[in-house]
Design a protein around this motif. Structure first.
Motif, PDB file in Angstrom:
ATOM      1  N   VAL A 187       0.852  -1.059   0.059  1.00 14.36           N
ATOM      2  CA  VAL A 187       0.202  -0.122  -0.184  1.00 14.36           C
ATOM      3  C   VAL A 187       0.793   1.542  -0.014  1.00 14.36           C
ATOM      4  N   LEU A 188       0.841   2.052  -1.019  1.00 12.58           N
ATOM      5  CA  LEU A 188       1.481   3.324  -1.141  1.00 12.58           C
ATOM      6  C   LEU A 188       0.512   4.517  -0.930  1.00 12.58           C
ATOM      7  N   GLU A 189       0.703   5.356   0.057  1.00 13.13           N
ATOM      8  CA  GLU A 189      -0.114   6.580  -0.143  1.00 13.13           C
ATOM      9  C   GLU A 189       0.433   7.831  -0.169  1.00 13.13           C
ATOM     10  N   SER A 237      -3.995  10.275  -2.617  1.00 14.34           N
ATOM     11  CA  SER A 237      -4.044   8.953  -3.455  1.00 14.34           C
ATOM     12  C   SER A 237      -3.617   7.727  -2.562  1.00 14.34           C
ATOM     13  N   VAL A 238      -3.969   6.413  -3.175  1.00 13.07           N
ATOM     14  CA  VAL A 238      -3.645   5.363  -2.539  1.00 13.07           C
ATOM     15  C   VAL A 238      -3.298   4.418  -3.542  1.00 13.07           C
ATOM     16  N   LEU A 239      -2.271   3.611  -3.593  1.00 11.51           N
ATOM     17  CA  LEU A 239      -2.005   2.528  -4.655  1.00 11.51           C
ATOM     18  C   LEU A 239      -1.858   1.292  -3.934  1.00 11.51           C
ATOM     19  N   ILE A 240      -2.845   0.438  -4.132  1.00 12.92           N
ATOM     20  CA  ILE A 240      -2.840  -0.955  -3.391  1.00 12.92           C
ATOM     21  C   ILE A 240      -2.133  -2.014  -4.649  1.00 12.92           C
ATOM     22  N   ALA A 241      -1.435  -2.646  -4.188  1.00 13.98           N
ATOM     23  CA  ALA A 241      -0.854  -3.874  -5.227  1.00 13.98           C
ATOM     24  C   ALA A 241      -0.880  -5.208  -4.539  1.00 13.98           C
ATOM     25  N   SER A 242      -0.902  -6.485  -5.198  1.00  9.00           N
ATOM     26  CA  SER A 242      -0.768  -7.660  -4.677  1.00  9.00           C
ATOM     27  C   SER A 242       0.443  -8.049  -4.324  1.00  9.00           C
ATOM     28  N   GLU A 243       1.584  -7.219  -5.209  1.00  8.41           N
ATOM     29  CA  GLU A 243       3.011  -7.460  -5.019  1.00  8.41           C
ATOM     30  C   GLU A 243       3.689  -6.276  -5.302  1.00  8.41           C
ATOM     31  N   VAL A 244       4.539  -5.956  -4.869  1.00  9.52           N
ATOM     32  CA  VAL A 244       5.440  -4.928  -4.937  1.00  9.52           C
ATOM     33  C   VAL A 244       6.954  -5.091  -4.771  1.00  9.52           C
ATOM     34  N   ARG A 245       7.557  -4.806  -6.022  1.00  6.86           N
ATOM     35  CA  ARG A 245       9.140  -5.004  -5.863  1.00  6.86           C
ATOM     36  C   ARG A 245       9.667  -3.556  -6.077  1.00  6.86           C
ATOM     37  N   HIS A 246      10.922  -3.099  -5.400  1.00  8.94           N
ATOM     38  CA  HIS A 246      11.668  -1.876  -5.399  1.00  8.94           C
ATOM     39  C   HIS A 246      12.862  -2.270  -5.787  1.00  8.94           C
ATOM     40  N   MET A 247      13.351  -1.133  -6.673  1.00  9.14           N
ATOM     41  CA  MET A 247      14.528  -1.424  -7.333  1.00  9.14           C
ATOM     42  C   MET A 247      15.046   0.223  -7.153  1.00  9.14           C
ATOM     43  N   ARG A 248      16.423   0.171  -6.773  1.00 12.99           N
ATOM     44  CA  ARG A 248      17.052   1.488  -6.293  1.00 12.99           C
ATOM     45  C   ARG A 248      17.053   2.405  -7.700  1.00 12.99           C
ATOM     46  N   PHE A 249      17.245   1.983  -8.961  1.00 18.00           N
ATOM     47  CA  PHE A 249      17.381   2.678 -10.070  1.00 18.00           C
ATOM     48  C   PHE A 249      16.165   3.352 -10.330  1.00 18.00           C
ATOM     49  N   GLU A 250      16.186   4.818 -10.102  1.00 20.71           N
ATOM     50  CA  GLU A 250      14.998   5.825 -10.296  1.00 20.71           C
ATOM     51  C   GLU A 250      14.191   5.562  -9.128  1.00 20.71           C
ATOM     52  N   ASP A 251      14.319   4.977  -7.966  1.00 18.16           N
ATOM     53  CA  ASP A 251      13.414   4.704  -6.985  1.00 18.16           C
ATOM     54  C   ASP A 251      12.228   3.893  -7.567  1.00 18.16           C
ATOM     55  N   THR A 252      12.317   2.882  -8.485  1.00 16.69           N
ATOM     56  CA  THR A 252      11.352   2.181  -9.153  1.00 16.69           C
ATOM     57  C   THR A 252      10.542   1.336  -8.283  1.00 16.69           C
ATOM     58  N   LEU A 253       9.431   1.393  -8.339  1.00 23.50           N
ATOM     59  CA  LEU A 253       8.597   0.423  -7.971  1.00 23.50           C
ATOM     60  C   LEU A 253       7.602  -0.437  -8.952  1.00 23.50           C
ATOM     61  N   LEU A 254       7.682  -1.752  -9.064  1.00 22.85           N
ATOM     62  CA  LEU A 254       6.822  -2.838  -9.940  1.00 22.85           C
ATOM     63  C   LEU A 254       5.897  -3.337  -9.034  1.00 22.85           C
ATOM     64  N   GLU A 306      -1.179  -6.310 -10.303  1.00 17.84           N
ATOM     65  CA  GLU A 306      -2.497  -5.782 -10.075  1.00 17.84           C
ATOM     66  C   GLU A 306      -2.527  -4.728  -9.237  1.00 17.84           C
ATOM     67  N   PRO A 307      -2.264  -3.719  -9.644  1.00 15.19           N
ATOM     68  CA  PRO A 307      -2.257  -2.307  -9.108  1.00 15.19           C
ATOM     69  C   PRO A 307      -3.624  -1.532  -9.061  1.00 15.19           C
ATOM     70  N   LYS A 308      -3.976  -1.080  -8.017  1.00 17.15           N
ATOM     71  CA  LYS A 308      -5.265  -0.250  -8.150  1.00 17.15           C
ATOM     72  C   LYS A 308      -4.854   0.805  -7.435  1.00 17.15           C
ATOM     73  N   LEU A 309      -5.095   2.323  -8.155  1.00 19.77           N
ATOM     74  CA  LEU A 309      -4.698   3.526  -7.738  1.00 19.77           C
ATOM     75  C   LEU A 309      -6.019   4.306  -7.638  1.00 19.77           C
ATOM     76  N   VAL A 310      -6.261   4.876  -6.518  1.00 19.67           N
ATOM     77  CA  VAL A 310      -7.500   5.731  -6.042  1.00 19.67           C
ATOM     78  C   VAL A 310      -7.161   7.216  -5.654  1.00 19.67           C
ATOM     79  N   GLN A 311      -7.548   8.132  -6.561  1.00 15.22           N
ATOM     80  CA  GLN A 311      -7.144   9.337  -6.475  1.00 15.22           C
ATOM     81  C   GLN A 311      -8.311  10.108  -5.685  1.00 15.22           C
ATOM     82  N   THR A 312      -8.008  11.035  -4.818  1.00 11.97           N
ATOM     83  CA  THR A 312      -9.173  11.439  -3.887  1.00 11.97           C
ATOM     84  C   THR A 312      -8.817  13.105  -3.771  1.00 11.97           C
TER      85      THR A 312
END
Length: 188
Positions: free
Chosen positions: A39-41, A51-68, A71-77
């Motif tokens: 969960v990324l808020e 906003s909140v982004l929920i995903a069933s799996e998240v992978r982080h890589m240091r290059f450009e602070d990348t997140l993969l 099944e992402p779901k982003l809700v903007q409020t």
């Protein structure tokens, strides 16, 4: 004496292992963190959740602070704007999730707002810039809003301006409302 010697040997070996691990350079293109259900808020300067982004799996890589994401779901409020929900199969974000790409099949939903019905946009490979509130794709797009339907090649949706630009090869079915049909103000 033997116990002290064994203790010193264990301490020496652990210090050597720590030194080897800390000097080893990790590959910035390989994940340094993998989580199940992430969960990324995002919050604005005043502490309000935007906003909140929920995903069933998240992978982080240091290059450009990348997140993969899987099944992402982003809700903007954003206040004063309709809630926008984006759901995809896979996703990627860079620069603290200010830029997000949704790969494969993607569905955007803008909640009903003022006198407008819910807007549903289905496409693929959608880019979302959270700073500007714009989503776009060059792929084929299907749009439904109440009884109206459109198809096109590519789109730009602007949540701030409440506009949807269909880029090319547009086909549209417009169903006049009952009021405009009775008054004869609808045009084909």
């Amino acid at each position: 004496m033997l116990l002290l010697l064994v203790g010193a040997l264990i301490f020496g070996l652990s210090q050597a292992a720590i030194g080897l691990v800390s000097t080893k350079q990790s590959d910035p293109t390989k994940p340094d963190m993998i989580t199940q259900r992430g969960v990324l808020e995002r919050f604005d300067q005043t502490g309000m959740k935007r906003s909140v982004l929920i995903a069933s799996e998240v992978r982080h890589m240091r290059f450009e602070d990348t997140l993969l994401f899987t099944e992402p779901k982003l809700v903007q409020t954003d206040p004063g704007k309709p809630v926008m929900t984006v759901m995809g199969v896979r996703g990627k974000s860079i620069l603290k999730a200010s830029q997000v790409w949704f790969y494969d099949q993607v569905e955007l939903r803008r909640a009903p707002f003022e006198q407008q019905a819910e807007l549903i946009v289905k496409s693929r490979d959608v880019y979302l810039d959270q700073a500007t509130g714009q989503a776009s794709s060059d792929a084929h797009v299907f749009v439904d809003m109440g009884p109206h339907h459109a198809e096109a090649r590519g789109f730009i949706a602007d949540n701030n301006a409440q506009t949807l630009l269909l880029k090319s090869k547009v086909k549209m079915t417009y169903v006049p409302t009952a009021h405009s049909a009775l008054t004869g103000s609808a045009r084909p």
